[in-house]
Design a protein around this motif. Structure first.
Motif, mmCIF file in Angstrom:
data_model
loop_
_atom_site.group_PDB
_atom_site.id
_atom_site.type_symbol
_atom_site.label_atom_id
_atom_site.label_comp_id
_atom_site.label_asym_id
_atom_site.label_seq_id
_atom_site.Cartn_x
_atom_site.Cartn_y
_atom_site.Cartn_z
ATOM 1 N N LEU A 146 48.031 94.617 119.167
ATOM 2 C CA LEU A 146 47.600 95.938 118.702
ATOM 3 C C LEU A 146 47.550 96.923 119.864
ATOM 4 O O LEU A 146 48.004 98.077 119.724
ATOM 5 N N THR A 147 47.046 96.505 120.999
ATOM 6 C CA THR A 147 46.968 97.381 122.173
ATOM 7 C C THR A 147 48.357 97.836 122.606
ATOM 8 O O THR A 147 48.586 99.020 122.896
ATOM 9 N N THR A 148 49.289 96.894 122.639
ATOM 10 C CA THR A 148 50.669 97.226 123.019
ATOM 11 C C THR A 148 51.302 98.173 122.011
ATOM 12 O O THR A 148 51.959 99.160 122.377
ATOM 13 N N ALA A 149 51.098 97.899 120.717
ATOM 14 C CA ALA A 149 51.701 98.733 119.677
ATOM 15 C C ALA A 149 51.129 100.152 119.713
ATOM 16 O O ALA A 149 51.861 101.129 119.537
ATOM 17 N N ILE A 199 49.491 106.349 121.239
ATOM 18 C CA ILE A 199 48.067 106.467 120.877
ATOM 19 C C ILE A 199 47.280 105.653 121.890
ATOM 20 O O ILE A 199 47.264 104.426 121.823
ATOM 21 N N PRO A 200 46.619 106.289 122.842
ATOM 22 C CA PRO A 200 46.025 105.534 123.950
ATOM 23 C C PRO A 200 44.814 104.704 123.543
ATOM 24 O O PRO A 200 43.834 105.244 123.021
ATOM 25 N N PRO A 201 44.854 103.374 123.740
ATOM 26 C CA PRO A 201 43.675 102.554 123.496
ATOM 27 C C PRO A 201 42.663 102.728 124.627
ATOM 28 O O PRO A 201 43.011 103.153 125.734
ATOM 29 N N VAL A 221 39.378 96.723 119.538
ATOM 30 C CA VAL A 221 40.343 97.650 120.132
ATOM 31 C C VAL A 221 40.023 99.034 119.571
ATOM 32 O O VAL A 221 40.060 99.255 118.359
ATOM 33 N N SER A 222 39.679 99.967 120.463
ATOM 34 C CA SER A 222 39.397 101.334 120.014
ATOM 35 C C SER A 222 40.446 102.279 120.595
ATOM 36 O O SER A 222 41.022 102.011 121.657
ATOM 37 N N PHE A 223 40.670 103.368 119.885
ATOM 38 C CA PHE A 223 41.704 104.309 120.333
ATOM 39 C C PHE A 223 41.309 105.726 119.936
ATOM 40 O O PHE A 223 40.588 105.955 118.958
ATOM 41 N N ALA A 224 41.785 106.677 120.725
ATOM 42 C CA ALA A 224 41.401 108.077 120.556
ATOM 43 C C ALA A 224 42.397 108.808 119.669
ATOM 44 O O ALA A 224 43.611 108.681 119.835
ATOM 45 N N VAL A 225 41.865 109.571 118.731
ATOM 46 C CA VAL A 225 42.655 110.467 117.886
ATOM 47 C C VAL A 225 41.857 111.763 117.742
ATOM 48 O O VAL A 225 40.641 111.778 117.988
ATOM 49 N N PRO A 226 42.494 112.868 117.348
ATOM 50 C CA PRO A 226 41.779 114.154 117.289
ATOM 51 C C PRO A 226 40.587 114.170 116.330
ATOM 52 O O PRO A 226 39.573 114.785 116.607
ATOM 53 N N ASP A 227 40.699 113.513 115.180
ATOM 54 C CA ASP A 227 39.625 113.560 114.178
ATOM 55 C C ASP A 227 39.405 112.144 113.639
ATOM 56 O O ASP A 227 39.906 111.776 112.572
ATOM 57 N N PRO A 228 38.660 111.317 114.371
ATOM 58 C CA PRO A 228 38.528 109.906 113.985
ATOM 59 C C PRO A 228 37.914 109.691 112.610
ATOM 60 O O PRO A 228 38.361 108.825 111.858
ATOM 61 N N SER A 250 50.399 90.572 110.189
ATOM 62 C CA SER A 250 50.707 91.557 109.138
ATOM 63 C C SER A 250 49.637 92.644 109.069
ATOM 64 O O SER A 250 49.943 93.798 108.742
ATOM 65 N N ASP A 251 48.397 92.300 109.403
ATOM 66 C CA ASP A 251 47.332 93.317 109.434
ATOM 67 C C ASP A 251 47.591 94.347 110.519
ATOM 68 O O ASP A 251 47.408 95.556 110.318
ATOM 69 N N ILE A 252 48.032 93.864 111.684
ATOM 70 C CA ILE A 252 48.347 94.774 112.795
ATOM 71 C C ILE A 252 49.514 95.688 112.412
ATOM 72 O O ILE A 252 49.475 96.909 112.619
ATOM 73 N N GLU A 253 50.545 95.094 111.820
ATOM 74 C CA GLU A 253 51.721 95.868 111.459
ATOM 75 C C GLU A 253 51.385 96.931 110.426
ATOM 76 O O GLU A 253 51.868 98.070 110.504
ATOM 77 N N ARG A 254 50.524 96.595 109.463
ATOM 78 C CA ARG A 254 50.175 97.569 108.435
ATOM 79 C C ARG A 254 49.411 98.750 109.034
ATOM 80 O O ARG A 254 49.675 99.912 108.700
ATOM 81 N N LEU A 255 48.475 98.461 109.924
ATOM 82 C CA LEU A 255 47.722 99.548 110.564
ATOM 83 C C LEU A 255 48.673 100.438 111.350
ATOM 84 O O LEU A 255 48.615 101.679 111.233
ATOM 85 N N ILE A 256 49.527 99.855 112.162
ATOM 86 C CA ILE A 256 50.440 100.647 112.996
ATOM 87 C C ILE A 256 51.383 101.475 112.133
ATOM 88 O O ILE A 256 51.636 102.659 112.415
ATOM 89 N N ASN A 257 51.905 100.892 111.045
ATOM 90 C CA ASN A 257 52.808 101.636 110.163
ATOM 91 C C ASN A 257 52.113 102.857 109.559
ATOM 92 O O ASN A 257 52.697 103.934 109.451
ATOM 93 N N LEU A 258 50.862 102.699 109.163
ATOM 94 C CA LEU A 258 50.131 103.819 108.588
ATOM 95 C C LEU A 258 49.815 104.872 109.632
ATOM 96 O O LEU A 258 49.852 106.072 109.359
ATOM 97 N N LEU A 259 49.487 104.449 110.853
ATOM 98 C CA LEU A 259 49.243 105.412 111.905
ATOM 99 C C LEU A 259 50.488 106.223 112.222
ATOM 100 O O LEU A 259 50.414 107.419 112.503
#
Length: 381
Positions: free
Chosen positions: A312-315, A321-323, A333-340, A372-381
């Motif tokens: 997840l960190t690598t993806a 999206i900086p972790p 694993v936490s990561f910064a976005v404009p409006d969490p 598959s959980d990691i892939e789904r999160l990354i695809n949605l992001l």
């Protein structure tokens, strides 16, 4: 570090225990664990006894003592060093009160690293003359042994620290920090809420003096129950803030018998911190969840979780999206976005569960998660 094929099969079997995964990509164990089928069955069995017999307290109490020994083995402790509390905060506050801190004493902690519940108990002691001093954070947002050594002094009675940061997932070197504490005669108290069940914790190996955790997160149990470990050599130096039948040496007496109350002494064990009847429902849930965790083993769970967290960190990095951490140290694993908060809501609408914490989005992993959980999160992001 990589999960073997055999372990992968074990984790896929464990995944089948969690019905919530039929519809939800669940990446929020740091907030609350989903309930496994075996834990649900333990609750049904308990309720059936309540419904048909009212209670079976003698048998339940015997089960609690067996579970005490099992919990001790899980933590690398002795059975006498385990108490069952209400939650993490209950354990932290009980130990803090038992140390009887006062004027001239100081407590060291790192507010930016901690959950608020490992800050309030110590700030509360300021009106008793206790100084609360801050441990600086290292460059990756963790607490290092030399950070503690830089601020500890002869006034320091207590150093408290989370085994895993609840919002970045950073993981300090507990054993090395324990050594610094003990060189200065300070008590080392660990908040294990985000560690137990997810990463390997051995309280004797890491020379921890006390550790408090709740069971509704990585231990896959219920709200309303906590585990407290206290090192045996501290028993006679800690005065429990409360005392009841549960914490008194009363061998051979029924719980209702008065006994020699004038000369009552606290148990020579961590159970001296227990007050009143046990939370039997929560304990039987813990019993079932420890069985589930035992099928894989903590070391294997840690390998599995760190592998996924690294992916997840690598993806995230590849997606721009900086972790919070460059390399995963735990299952968080936490990561910064404009409006969490908004992003967490949009992901929830897609049946992906994560949390917003301190201006970041936090994903947290356990044995039931897979690639598959990691892939789904990354695809949605």
């Amino acid at each position: 570090m990589s999960t073997s094929v055999r372990e992968t099969n074990v984790f896929e079997r464990a995944r089948c225990e969690f019905r919530v995964l039929d519809r939800t990509t669940y990446l929020d164990v740091a907030g609350r664990a989903p309930m496994a089928e075996s834990v649900h069955q333990a609750m049904l069995d308990y309720l059936e006894v309540c419904r048909t017999r009212g209670a079976d307290k003698a048998e339940w109490s015997a089960r609690v003592e067996r579970l005490r020994a099992r919990t001790a083995a899980f933590l690398g402790a002795d059975a006498a060093e385990i108490a069952f509390m209400k939650n993490t905060s209950d354990g932290l506050n009980s130990v803090g009160a038992a140390l009887q801190l006062g004027p001239g004493d100081s407590v060291l902690l790192s507010p930016e690293f901690e959950h608020a519940n490992n800050v309030y108990p110590w700030v509360h002691l300021r009106d008793q003359g206790v100084a609360v001093r801050t441990i600086p954070l290292g460059p990756e947002g963790s607490v290092r042994p030399h950070d503690v050594a830089a601020v500890i002094d002869k006034s320091t009675r207590l150093v408290t620290l989370s085994a895993v940061s609840s919002w970045t997932g950073a993981r300090p070197d507990l054993a090395a920090i324990a050594d610094v504490c003990h060189e200065h005669g300070a008590f080392f108290l660990v908040d294990g809420a985000q560690a137990l069940g997810v990463v390997d914790v051995d309280v004797h190996r890491d020379r921890i003096d006390a550790l408090a955790a709740a069971t509704q997160k990585g231990l896959l149990g219920m709200y309303g129950l906590g585990v407290l470990y206290c090192r045996a050599e501290w028993f006679d130096r800690l005065r429990p803030p409360f005392l009841s039948v549960a914490g008194v040496d009363r061998v051979g007496l029924h719980e209702s018998d008065l006994g020699d109350f004038e000369n009552a002494t606290a148990l020579d064990s961590a159970a001296r911190f227990e007050v009143g009847n046990h939370n039997f429902a929560g304990l039987f849930a813990l019993e079932a969840s420890l069985s589930l965790l035992a099928e894989t083993g903590t070391a294997a769970v840690e390998r599995h979780v760190l592998d996924l967290a690294d992916e997840l960190t690598t993806a995230l990095t590849d997606a721009g999206i900086p972790p919070s951490l460059h390399r995963a140290q735990s299952g968080i694993v936490s990561f910064a976005v404009p409006d969490p908060e908004s992003l967490v809501g949009r992901l929830a609408a897609e049946e992906v569960r994560v949390s917003a914490r301190r201006g970041t989005v936090r994903a947290s992993l356990h044995l039931y998660n897979n690639r598959s959980d990691i892939e789904r999160l990354i695809n949605l992001l």
